[in-house]
Motif scaffolding. Structure first.
Motif, short mmCIF file in Angstrom:
data_model
loop_
_atom_site.label_atom_id
_atom_site.label_comp_id
_atom_site.label_asym_id
_atom_site.label_seq_id
_atom_site.Cartn_x
_atom_site.Cartn_y
_atom_site.Cartn_z
N GLY A 189 -4.65 10.03 -0.45
CA GLY A 189 -5.64 11.03 -0.83
C GLY A 189 -6.59 10.53 -1.89
N GLY A 190 -6.04 9.95 -2.95
CA GLY A 190 -6.88 9.44 -4.04
C GLY A 190 -7.77 8.29 -3.59
N THR A 191 -7.29 7.52 -2.61
CA THR A 191 -8.08 6.40 -2.10
C THR A 191 -9.32 6.90 -1.38
N ILE A 192 -9.14 7.91 -0.51
CA ILE A 192 -10.30 8.47 0.20
C ILE A 192 -11.25 9.10 -0.82
N ARG A 193 -10.70 9.83 -1.78
CA ARG A 193 -11.53 10.42 -2.84
C ARG A 193 -12.40 9.36 -3.50
N ASP A 194 -11.78 8.25 -3.92
CA ASP A 194 -12.54 7.20 -4.60
C ASP A 194 -13.61 6.59 -3.70
N ALA A 195 -13.25 6.38 -2.41
CA ALA A 195 -14.22 5.79 -1.49
C ALA A 195 -15.42 6.72 -1.31
N LEU A 196 -15.17 8.05 -1.24
CA LEU A 196 -16.27 9.00 -1.03
C LEU A 196 -17.13 9.15 -2.28
N LEU A 197 -16.48 9.07 -3.45
CA LEU A 197 -17.24 9.17 -4.70
C LEU A 197 -17.99 7.87 -5.01
N GLY A 198 -17.55 6.78 -4.36
CA GLY A 198 -18.13 5.48 -4.70
C GLY A 198 -17.45 4.86 -5.91
N SER A 199 -16.23 5.31 -6.22
CA SER A 199 -15.48 4.75 -7.34
C SER A 199 -14.65 3.57 -6.83
N THR A 200 -15.33 2.45 -6.58
CA THR A 200 -14.65 1.28 -6.02
C THR A 200 -14.76 0.11 -6.99
N PRO A 201 -13.80 -0.84 -6.96
CA PRO A 201 -12.55 -0.82 -6.20
C PRO A 201 -11.73 0.43 -6.52
N VAL A 202 -11.05 0.96 -5.51
CA VAL A 202 -10.31 2.21 -5.68
C VAL A 202 -9.20 2.05 -6.73
N PHE A 203 -8.69 3.19 -7.20
CA PHE A 203 -7.86 3.20 -8.42
C PHE A 203 -6.68 2.25 -8.43
N TRP A 204 -5.96 2.12 -7.31
CA TRP A 204 -4.76 1.28 -7.33
C TRP A 204 -5.10 -0.21 -7.27
N ILE A 205 -6.36 -0.54 -7.00
CA ILE A 205 -6.77 -1.95 -7.11
C ILE A 205 -7.03 -2.26 -8.58
N ALA B 279 -3.31 16.74 -1.10
CA ALA B 279 -2.73 16.94 0.23
C ALA B 279 -3.14 15.88 1.24
N GLY B 280 -4.13 15.03 0.91
CA GLY B 280 -4.65 14.07 1.89
C GLY B 280 -3.65 12.98 2.25
N GLY B 281 -2.91 12.48 1.26
CA GLY B 281 -1.96 11.42 1.53
C GLY B 281 -0.89 11.86 2.52
N GLY B 282 -0.38 13.07 2.32
CA GLY B 282 0.63 13.58 3.24
C GLY B 282 0.09 13.77 4.64
N ALA B 283 -1.20 14.11 4.75
CA ALA B 283 -1.82 14.28 6.07
C ALA B 283 -1.90 12.94 6.81
N ILE B 284 -2.28 11.87 6.08
CA ILE B 284 -2.33 10.55 6.72
C ILE B 284 -0.92 10.11 7.12
N ARG B 285 0.05 10.35 6.22
CA ARG B 285 1.46 10.03 6.52
C ARG B 285 1.89 10.66 7.85
N ASP B 286 1.60 11.96 8.01
CA ASP B 286 2.02 12.65 9.22
C ASP B 286 1.32 12.09 10.46
N MET B 287 0.01 11.79 10.34
CA MET B 287 -0.72 11.26 11.49
C MET B 287 -0.19 9.89 11.89
N LEU B 288 0.14 9.05 10.91
CA LEU B 288 0.69 7.72 11.22
C LEU B 288 2.03 7.85 11.95
N ALA B 289 2.76 8.91 11.67
CA ALA B 289 4.05 9.12 12.33
C ALA B 289 3.88 9.90 13.64
N GLY B 290 2.62 10.13 14.05
CA GLY B 290 2.39 10.77 15.33
C GLY B 290 2.50 12.28 15.32
#
Lengths: 203, 203, 203
Positions: free
Chosen positions: A43-59, A127-138
């Motif tokens: 979730g935070g990664t997509i947030r950073d990419a959309l805001l233009g806060s790159t490299p994203v936080f965990w980098i 909530a975004g991270g959990g949504a990607i998690r669920d999609m990756l698991a089908g």
């Protein structure tokens, strides 16, 4: 400082929820690592990419990554115990939701975003991270099938946070109040099985 | 120069794996184009967006796009042959994985990322496109269901590459050694059907 | 000015298509909001992230967000009516596809992208949001299963737009002509059930 500690705590809890889904989906160690990673930072990664806060936080701050790795190892080593303490993990997850949502809204505001954008970024971070998690698991993201309230507490919590700020409440106090609001609303909906009504076509 | 040629080669091979999945998923020409595109550039695109290296690489250098278009046309024209040479394509795919992973790690290092981030970016570049391809076709990503090792060779190859660099090995030599490590580990796991153990709940 | 009005109109129409899928997928109000949001702004958001145009457009201009919110409320309030006017919504959707595709190509050109990239960005802007909407609802994107032409009109419309510009046609006129081309091709394929042939393995 305390918020940063809570942020790392939320990262660990979200990572463990990824490990548990990887286990239920019959994946291997790498699958657990990926699901833990996307749940915790997606979730935070997509947030950073959309805001233009790159490299994203965990980098920029790799502490998050080491917390995830540790959470995966501890989670896998104590898997049968993790499954048994399911209810306790839900409490931790609600804390993670609260911390991530407020932190996401704060970051958006720091980038000069309007209040409506700050709310979206708060919910996305929580909530975004959990949504990607669920999609990756089908699976269709749990947050969209919600048997309980998940995103709704985050929306209203972020909204209330912005209201408190506009009333010149001390930012730290506003964070605490809004965070408690998100946490408690989420927990009440889990315990009482409260959900939003489904959309139904009128007869 | 040679690395760039290998990069375009990997692009073509990954594109063809997209065409083959589009075919198995009963899609049309546009579906083949999209699956070829995301398989070939998806991982590197996310890497660039997270690093803040925008416009992403294929916007700056459109050679990748023409290689993909050519690969789709050749792939569709020789489809029954492509299906027959399945094992040869696996060899090419392992080459693509090796090249993309090392190239991804190199790009992260060039952006000043820490080693752990370089490994993540390497794996993302090598395996991310295929994961998006599978999700678009409605499947759980192969890399998470891995019947063989796919991401694991990339992780250890990138790790070994970083170790070689830290030992002051010549960068080109380090690239070759790590690339061969990824390629051979992947191929051995394909031939011997070696996989990571599934996560299982203790009794 | 007119293009901006059409852009907001397309946003509303795409948002309603998200509401309708949320309804068919048995989601709640939040699910409808999310599906409306990703359908309406998903394609343009990815386009902006790849071009490096951050913060992405709806962070800079929040009118899009209010249009989406209004469309969700109106859509849910008149849901049974929306389902009945399905054919009319298809006409609106074709308008949205036309406007978003040309606008996406224009934005790519404004960032100095090459023609082939402009076409990709056009298709991504026009059809990408719907693809994310479908994936969130657990479906293979309609645009890849296309029973009718959807992306193909966008591809040729953007291509024709670029040709017109290269022939020094007035940009506004080129926009109108290419937009009508996309709209009419899409509508003809809907009415006549025209689709691209599936990829089939020879004998």
């Amino acid at each position: 400082m305390t918020l940063y500690a809570l942020d790392l705590f939320g990262t660990a809890v979200f990572a463990i929820s990824g490990v548990l889904l990887a286990c239920r989906s019959n994946m291997d160690f790498f699958g657990a690592l990926v699901l833990a990673f996307v749940t915790a930072v997606g979730g935070g990664t997509i947030r950073d990419a959309l805001l233009g806060s790159t490299p994203v936080f965990w980098i920029q701050n790799t502490h998050y990554l080491w917390v995830i790795l540790a959470a995966v190892i501890v989670g896998l080593a104590t898997l049968s115990w993790m499954v048994r303490i399911h209810r306790i993990l839900q409490i931790f997850d609600a804390m993670g939701l609260a911390v991530f949502s407020i932190a996401g809204a704060q970051k958006a505001l720091a980038f000069g975003a309007e209040p409506v954008v700050a709310i979206i970024m708060g919910v996305l971070t929580g909530a975004g991270g959990g949504a990607i998690r669920d999609m990756l698991a089908g699976q269709v993201p749990m947050v969209l099938r919600q048997e309980e309230l998940y995103a709704t507490p985050a929306i209203f919590g972020c909204l209330f946070y912005l209201l408190l700020l506009s009333w010149s409440v001390n930012p730290t106090l506003a964070t605490v109040i809004a965070g408690i609001l998100i946490f408690s609303t989420r927990m009440i909906s889990v315990i009482r099985k409260i959900a939003l009504p489904r959309i139904a076509l009128p007869g």
